[in-house]
Write a protein that holds these residues in place. Structure first.
Motif: not given
Length: 205
Positions: A169-170, A172-174, A166
């Motif tokens: 995943e997170d 990679c959004k930053k 998790t």
């Protein structure tokens, strides 16, 4: 002949993976070296309690050496300590967990050269390989949590998060390095293949 190595040790994922790589190659890590600025009394950059770092060393079974330094004489203090450790532990090399920042590598190489040692970078890679490196850590069997973030780049409530799928995943959004190589976040490893027992963290604040 096997190298006798001092490993620059922050307590985080990078230094842990460096240790994992070195031991897997059959190298002998003679001691862990952690810098402690007098201004804080805690570890450099990570601001971690020394008791937690000592607990790691005890669990792993490698002696911990502290470099008591000041911010304005950091390099000089590190070099002075390293020269003493070279004699005490019969060192050949010093290893660092840096992965791609050239400035960090140049500093470490200069430090090693002045101490009469070889600089080793077992994790050295490309910036584009950092997501793969994070996935490798998460799947390595080691357990770590976030202990510090740059709040201008990552949410403050990420402190305490485990490094897991998790988290991947997170992150990679930053718009940050997945491994946090520029200090976007710092971690503490508390269990894994080289640990004889899990570490219960002593609060750092």
């Amino acid at each position: 002949m096997m190298n006798r190595i001092a490993l620059s040790w922050s307590g985080g994922k990078d230094s842990c993976m460096a240790l994992h790589e070195l031991t897997g190659q059959g190298e002998e890590v003679a001691c862990l070296v952690t810098t402690v600025p007098q201004e804080t009394g805690k570890t450099f950059a990570h601001n971690e309690d020394i008791k937690n770092i000592q607990a790691q060393a005890d669990s792993i079974g490698i002696p911990l050496e502290l470099v008591r330094c000041r911010y304005d004489t950091y390099s000089e203090d590190f070099l002075e300590k390293l020269k003493r450790l070279k004699v005490e532990y019969r060192l050949d090399s010093i290893a660092f967990g840096d992965m791609y920042l050239e400035g960090h590598r140049e500093w470490g190489q200069k430090l090693a050269y002045e101490a009469g040692l070889k600089a080793i970078y077992p994790l050295w890679s490309k910036k584009t390989e950092m997501l793969k490196a994070l996935s490798k850590f998460v799947n390595s069997g080691y357990k770590a949590e976030v202990i510090k973030v740059r709040e201008d780049l990552l949410p403050a409530d990420w402190v305490g998060r485990p490094l897991d799928e998790t988290f991947i995943e997170d992150i990679c959004k930053k718009a940050v390095c997945p491994m946090g190589e520029s200090g976007e976040y710092h971690t503490f490893v508390y269990d894994g293949p080289l640990f004889k027992k899990m570490i219960i963290l002593n609060p750092s604040k």
